[in-house]
Design a protein around this motif. Sequence first.
Motif, short mmCIF file in Angstrom:
data_model
loop_
_atom_site.label_atom_id
_atom_site.label_comp_id
_atom_site.label_asym_id
_atom_site.label_seq_id
_atom_site.Cartn_x
_atom_site.Cartn_y
_atom_site.Cartn_z
N GLY A 5 84.08 26.58 48.24
CA GLY A 5 85.25 27.18 48.79
C GLY A 5 84.56 27.75 49.87
O GLY A 5 86.02 27.98 50.47
N ASN A 6 83.80 27.99 50.73
CA ASN A 6 84.10 27.36 51.98
C ASN A 6 84.53 26.41 52.15
O ASN A 6 85.64 26.76 53.62
CB ASN A 6 82.69 27.72 52.36
N ALA A 7 84.64 25.17 51.55
CA ALA A 7 85.37 24.00 52.18
C ALA A 7 86.63 24.12 52.02
O ALA A 7 87.29 23.72 53.36
CB ALA A 7 84.61 23.02 52.20
N ILE A 8 87.51 24.51 50.99
CA ILE A 8 88.60 24.82 51.32
C ILE A 8 88.58 26.29 52.31
O ILE A 8 89.87 25.64 52.45
CB ILE A 8 89.01 25.66 49.97
N ASN A 9 88.34 26.83 52.43
CA ASN A 9 88.84 27.96 53.18
C ASN A 9 88.92 27.52 54.70
O ASN A 9 89.79 28.09 55.19
CB ASN A 9 87.31 29.16 53.25
N ILE A 10 87.68 26.83 54.49
CA ILE A 10 88.25 25.79 56.58
C ILE A 10 88.99 25.34 56.47
O ILE A 10 89.49 24.76 57.70
CB ILE A 10 86.82 25.23 56.76
N PHE A 11 89.25 24.32 55.39
CA PHE A 11 90.87 23.42 55.68
C PHE A 11 91.69 24.12 55.39
O PHE A 11 92.76 24.00 56.45
CB PHE A 11 90.65 22.41 53.89
N LEU A 12 92.22 24.69 54.80
CA LEU A 12 92.62 26.32 54.84
C LEU A 12 93.38 26.65 56.36
O LEU A 12 94.77 26.75 56.93
CB LEU A 12 92.99 27.22 53.73
N ALA A 13 92.32 27.03 56.60
CA ALA A 13 92.08 27.85 57.61
C ALA A 13 93.11 26.60 59.26
O ALA A 13 93.51 26.92 59.95
CB ALA A 13 91.33 28.68 58.00
N GLY A 14 92.22 25.18 58.80
CA GLY A 14 92.71 24.54 59.83
C GLY A 14 94.20 23.98 59.80
O GLY A 14 94.85 23.77 60.76
#
Length: 164
Positions: A5-14
């Motif tokens: 979930g954190n990886a997806i959030n970081i990807f979306l923030a990028g």
Amino acid sequence: MEIRGNAINIFLAGIVVLLAYLCVAGISAPLAFDEERTAREKDVKRRLIKIRHAEEAFKKANGKYCPTLETLVKGGWIADSLRYIPHSDKKEFSLTTGTTMSRAGETIQLMECGAEYADYLEGLDRNSVNAITEEANSSGLFPGLRIGSLTEDNGNAGNWEKKK
């Protein structure tokens, strides 16, 4: 699951940061082009006005306009640097002289000197330069800045000025 979930959030923030950058760049690029175009056009206009003054003085002394910038330079009418279009890698202004007949049958001396967008906007965004060139051409206008005209006696006005 939390790591995923954190990886997806970081990807979306990028992605959000990238899209924000693209939006800002999409707005600032045309503004930067317009700003640089305005600055370069001031330089070109200054030189065209000096050439106009020299041509008018030459005509007063010789009864006709000088047909070449080289002759104006050699005769001391203008400095050598004035014959070159600013920001163009030493391209010269175009200069043409001619005559026309007035309605009363008198011969009128004409002169036209100019620089095209492609010359003085060299090095700027090619698509923007092509767009303003095409817009001028499709409107039947000179694609750049010029003084005088070979088709009408306009008092050697610049195409950015009102006719004299």
